[in-house]
Design a protein around this motif. Structure first.
Motif, short mmCIF file in Angstrom:
data_model
loop_
_atom_site.label_atom_id
_atom_site.label_comp_id
_atom_site.label_asym_id
_atom_site.label_seq_id
_atom_site.Cartn_x
_atom_site.Cartn_y
_atom_site.Cartn_z
N ARG A 1 0.83 -1.20 0.00
CA ARG A 1 0.00 0.00 0.00
C ARG A 1 0.87 1.27 0.00
NH1 ARG A 1 -5.49 -1.21 1.43
NH2 ARG A 1 -5.78 1.00 1.82
N TYR A 2 1.99 1.21 0.72
CA TYR A 2 2.90 2.36 0.71
C TYR A 2 3.45 2.58 -0.69
CZ TYR A 2 6.78 5.43 1.80
OH TYR A 2 7.65 6.49 1.82
N ALA B 1 1.41 9.34 -6.07
CA ALA B 1 1.88 10.70 -5.84
C ALA B 1 2.93 11.14 -6.84
CB ALA B 1 2.44 10.82 -4.42
N SER B 2 3.87 10.23 -7.16
CA SER B 2 5.04 10.63 -7.95
C SER B 2 4.87 10.43 -9.45
CB SER B 2 6.27 9.84 -7.48
OG SER B 2 7.43 10.26 -8.15
N SER C 1 -5.77 10.36 -4.33
CA SER C 1 -5.77 8.90 -4.15
C SER C 1 -4.56 8.45 -3.33
CB SER C 1 -5.75 8.20 -5.52
OG SER C 1 -6.94 8.45 -6.22
N ALA C 2 -3.44 9.15 -3.48
CA ALA C 2 -2.27 8.81 -2.68
C ALA C 2 -2.56 9.01 -1.19
CB ALA C 2 -1.08 9.66 -3.10
N LEU D 1 7.17 11.22 -2.29
CA LEU D 1 6.06 11.86 -1.57
C LEU D 1 6.27 13.37 -1.42
CD1 LEU D 1 5.49 9.21 1.25
CD2 LEU D 1 4.32 9.41 -0.95
N ALA D 2 7.26 13.92 -2.12
CA ALA D 2 7.58 15.34 -1.96
C ALA D 2 6.38 16.24 -2.25
CB ALA D 2 8.75 15.71 -2.87
#
Length: 601
Positions: A513-514, A521-522, A529-530, A555-556
């Motif tokens: 999931r991570y 995100a990236s 959704s992230a 995740l920036a």
């Protein structure tokens, strides 16, 4: 013109000469600038020889990295895709050469079985053979006595026994590598032929070896049948062949017999020290050995993030050390499993410290145990000690998958992205079925801004993940890294299909999931959704995600979002309460390295 051009600095003339002579001994035509003719201009001859060579071997040193001549020659070779590089003193290489594999030959004294030298000659053989059109022309450069041990086929009728046939193959490779007069192709190269229908002369020509060993293993109950054939690479004829039917308890003696039979068939003299080295094993108990091989197969192919994988490894290795308390390799693997259960799943205990101490007490030169110790030191924030420990592990076994994987994490945690990439490239090459190491490279090269290598790593990850999922459709970790690869390659729709299927099959896998949140995100540009993916993941986190959230470049784009900040604050408050209730032992897991979450570490 020459096959090989040697580039070096004056201070390493002796080492360059030794390399040149060793390559000539293998049948190659080698040129270096001590052979300059008196009647021609220096630069003119250098340029002519450099352009004509099939391979340019660059001998890096502290002086060489400062030399414009060496850097220019190396850059020409890199551009022409014929660069093979080695270092004689461990000096950090200049860009872009620090992103290319470099053989470590520090302290090399001409040993034929040195890992760095094996890497050099394997690369040289591949480049030269690639330009050799016929078998007849290939033979002069083939090593006089050399062998590739192809992975033995599993004939047990049970795919679950694959670990055993692979283990036998690896042990024979290891045993033969101890014979100083014989060059043996490394495991990672030999295993690229696994499951493929190959012609022996083609394999011999491609790898520039004189002989090829192939065979099969059938294990049933308490019996084992092994067939083995040593084949002349030039003619395809059998030099030696045998079939063995034995009790499983004879497996070690049988491996020794096979290795010694090959040495005899090649008419080599086995030195007493070499015979003793071949017969030395981590255990003499067959049951413990079988359990260890089974545990290692779970380690290499299991579903990372699923506690059942780590629990299985712990049970198998614990049983192995119950049978043989002196089995250092089993203790080291148990330490890794207990550490993973402690960090990722909040299990009570010492996180594998006692098992690791036992492994090192039994064998302080066990590279995998040293690497695990380095990882534990890094987790505890003791970075200088971790770096020193992983350096020891790399010196002990630079060809170890585990060592390179963990060395990559430690380098990344210290902000040494190029070093991390180098170690993960090595790990990815050592275990050709593992999607984890190349998936780590996706994030690493993304952080470095290297789009070409990001795409290359993603393609490798996807290919391997697809193979794992085809064999085990419930492997959430493989699906997780596969989604990252698909997203990095721009296949967004397929990435979402994989994600939806994986969440139905393995919804509780936090590591998976991570990785999904990072991909969203990236690469998929879907921060909402992230965050939806991260929220329930953090609610169940035992502490191993928190430091990753602060620094993971994937995740920036989320860190300034108030929703992200709120869920992090909530998770920190929950963990602080849990740590006060459980005591100091649980706090360590909240200080993991930044990228360990993306792989098994």
């Amino acid at each position: 013109m020459s096959d090989i051009f040697i580039s070096y600095a004056r201070s390493t003339a002796d080492q360059a000469q030794a390399v040149a002579e060793a390559l000539r001994g293998l049948g190659y035509d080698v040129w270096r600038d001590d052979e300059l003719p008196a009647h021609r201009a220096y630069a003119e001859v250098i340029e002519e020889r450099l352009q004509a060579a099939k391979v340019v071997v660059v001998v890096w040193s502290a002086e060489a990295v400062k030399s414009e001549w060496v850097q220019s020659e190396a850059d020409t070779a890199r551009t022409d895709h014929k660069l093979v590089q080695l270092t004689v003193d461990g000096t950090k290489l200049p860009r872009p050469f620090d992103r290319i594999q470099c053989a470590d030959m520090t302290g090399w004294a001409g040993e034929a079985d040195a890992p760095g030298w094996r890497k050099v000659i394997a690369s040289v053989a591949e480049l030269v053979r690639g330009e050799t059109p016929s078998l007849a022309e290939a033979q002069p450069a083939a090593r006089k006595l050399s062998v590739c041990v192809l992975p033995f086929a599993n004939m047990s009728g049970d795919p679950e026994q694959e670990y055993f046939s692979d283990g036998i193959s690896e042990d024979i490779i290891t045993d033969l590598s101890k014979v100083s007069a014989l060059f043996v192709i490394a495991r990672n190269t030999a295993f690229t032929f696994k499951g493929k229908s190959v012609k022996i002369p083609d394999v011999a020509r491609e790898l520039a070896v004189s002989h090829v060993l192939e065979g099969s293993v059938r294990k049933a109950g308490g019996r084992v049948r092994i067939t083995a054939q040593l084949i002349d690479g030039a003619t395809g004829g059998h030099v030696w062949a045998e079939r063995y039917d034995r009790d499983l308890t004879d497996i070690f003696a049988l491996q020794d017999e096979i290795s010694e039979a090959i040495v005899g068939a090649l008419k080599l003299n086995l030195l007493p020290a070499e015979k003793k080295a071949i017969e030395q094993r981590g255990t003499e108990n067959v049951e413990a050995y079988n359990l260890y091989l089974m545990a290692r197969s779970y380690y290499l192919t299991g579903n990372d993030g699923d506690p059942r994988k780590d629990e299985a490894i712990e049970r198998l290795t614990r049983r192995a050390v119950d049978i043989d308390p002196g089995y250092a390799q089993a203790w080291a693997l148990m330490a890794w499993a207990q550490s993973a259960l402690h960090r990722f799943h909040g299990r009570a205990g010492d996180g594998g410290q006692a098992a690791l101490d036992r492994a090192l007490a039994l064998n302080p030169n066990l590279a995998e145990a040293r690497a695990t110790k380095a990882k534990m030191l890094s987790d505890a924030g003791r970075r200088e000690e971790a770096a020193a420990e992983v350096a020891i592990a790399l010196r002990l076994d630079p060809e170890s998958y585990e060592v390179n994987l963990r060395a990559g994490f430690i380098s990344y945690n210290q902000g040494q992205l190029e070093d991390a990439a180098s170690h993960w490239e090595k790990a990815a090459s050592l275990i050709e079925t593992d999607p984890g190491a190349p998936s780590l490279l996706i994030s690493c090269y993304t952080a470095l801004g290297d789009g070409e290598n990001t795409r290359r790593a993603a393609a490798i990850t996807l290919e391997r993940a697809e193979k794992v999922v085809a064999q085990d459709r419930s492997n959430g970790y493989a699906m997780g890294v596969g989604v990252t690869a698909l997203a990095a390659l721009g296949e967004s729709e397929r990435a979402k299909e994989w994600m939806n299927r994986a969440l139905l099959i393995d919804p509780g896998n936090l590591l998976m999931r991570y990785n999904f949140a990072c991909a969203l995100a990236s690469y998929l540009n879907d921060p909402d959704s992230a965050l939806d993916m991260l929220g329930p993941t953090l609610e169940r986190d035992s502490g191993w995600l928190m430091s990753c959230l602060a620094v993971d470049p994937d995740l920036a784009g989320l860190r300034d979002d108030p929703r992200f900040q709120a869920m992090v604050a909530k998770a920190e408050a929950r963990l602080a309460t849990t740590n006060r209730a459980d005591g100091p032992g649980t706090q360590e897991s909240a200080h993991m390295g930044m990228f360990e979450v993306k792989g098994s570490g």
